[in-house]
Design an enzyme around this catalytic site. Structure first.
Site: not given
Ligand code: ACO
Length: 311
Positions: A112, A238, A268
């Site tokens: 990214c 980003h 993204n």
């Molecule tokens: N729908 C419903 N529930 C979901 C989903 C979904 N799509 N995805 C995950 N969950 C669930 C998980 O299983 C978890 O359930 P549990 O509590 O029963 O275990 C719960 O939701 C919470 O999951 P987390 O992963 O802890 O959720 P979080 O609030 O951290 O959000 C996210 C996840 C959106 C991925 C966030 O962490 C994020 O944006 N991270 C950064 C991503 C990023 O910036 N990437 C950039 C670089 S990408 C690149 O370089 C290609």
């Protein structure tokens, strides 16, 4: 006098994939995706290859710059979804644009952050006097490396491309004032893809790294340019997650009206995200010549960084 973005173009596939569509594909909900990420929809390539998207964005950038494409002396293409193992996707774009062999063309793999890495390389070539006109592209077909059964990643990403023509202009006040880029190879296991495999990510860890990394890099870039956050007219971050962008603005004490967001519409798009956001901010009249812009990104590598630009 300095490095100036002379032209910009983007390409977004027509097909829109909404959160409601995703509800029918995996165990997720519009409510979960919206509250955790801010994303409502994303674009998905159908027949378009990553080269097709890069070529269309580049043609538009060249037209917007009003230059003859024969003037382009380098093509720097950032992608984590290259068309082939080799040659570089940039070579395929060079062929399709019918650029002369003097336009040396290569890819960079910085996920990214790739567009910012590319812009920095272009700036170095321009300031050294070795090149006068460089095409920098961010192009991604992330839909081709996503596991469409994995709800933790498939809701986050989209396809698209953005390109800029950058030139050295000694009569212009435009310039890249500073660029601070970083890499932490030891953190690669939180965001990667095995050859021919799917994108894997530990979302929570990436989230923290993204907020802290982009904020620190932004402060370093501001310091190096002799500026403070108050001087910035618009931040183009980003576009990975609305919550990351919000946390970043808070850390930098920059009012949210000065931060551009379109993650709701495209998700993204990795290396394409900053040029797409830059293009849309311009189109919406949020940027004018002479404005100070802060561009910042974090991605697989981990790679991250910030660039201060007088547009
Ligand atoms: N729908 C419903 N529930 C979901 C989903 C979904 N799509 N995805 C995950 N969950 C669930 C998980 O299983 C978890 O359930 P549990 O509590 O029963 O275990 C719960 O939701 C919470 O999951 P987390 O992963 O802890 O959720 P979080 O609030 O951290 O959000 C996210 C996840 C959106 C991925 C966030 O962490 C994020 O944006 N991270 C950064 C991503 C990023 O910036 N990437 C950039 C670089 S990408 C690149 O370089 C290609």
């Amino acid at each position: 006098m300095g490095t100036r973005i002379e032209g910009i173009g983007i390409y977004l596939p027509e097909r829109v994939l909404t959160n409601l569509d995703l509800e029918k594909m995996v165990d997720t909900s519009d409510e979960w995706i919206t509250t955790r990420t801010g994303i409502k929809e994303r674009r998905i390539a159908q027949n378009e290859s990553v080269v097709d998207m890069a070529v269309k964005a580049s043609e538009r950038a060249i037209e917007n710059a009003g230059i003859d494409k024969g003037e382009i002396e380098a093509v720097i293409l950032a992608t984590l979804t290259p068309q082939l193992g080799f040659p570089a996707t940039a070579c395929l774009v060079q062929e399709r644009l019918r650029l002369p062999p003097t336009a040396m063309s290569f890819d960079i793999s910085a996920a990214c952050s790739g567009f910012l890495y590319g812009l920095d390389i272009a700036d170095a070539y321009l300031k050294s006097g070795k090149k006068k006109t460089v095409l920098v592209i961010g192009a991604e077909k992330l839909s081709s490396i996503i596991d469409w059964k994995d709800r933790s990643t498939c809701v986050l990403f989209g396809d698209g491309a953005g390109a800029v023509v950058v030139r050295y202009d000694e009569n212009s006040e435009s310039d890249i004032l500073s660029s601070k880029l970083y890499t932490k190879g030891s953190a690669w296991p939180i965001l990667y893809r095995e050859p021919c495999g799917y994108l894997k990510m530990e979302g929570r860890k990436v989230f923290k790294e993204a907020v802290n990394g982009m904020a620190e890099a932004s402060l370093e870039a501001l310091k190096s340019a002799g500026l403070s956050a108050k001087d910035i007219d618009l931040v183009i971050p980003h576009q990975a997650n609305f919550r990351i962008i919000k946390a970043l603005a808070e850390k930098l004490s920059i009012p949210f009206e000065k931060v551009y967001v379109n993650v709701n519409r495209y998700g993204n798009t990795s290396a394409a995200s900053i040029p797409i956001a830059l293009y849309e901010a311009l189109k919406e009249g949020k940027i004018k010549r002479g404005d100070l812009l802060l561009l910042t990104a974090m991605g697989g590598g981990l790679t991250w960084g910030s660039t201060i630009l007088r547009f």
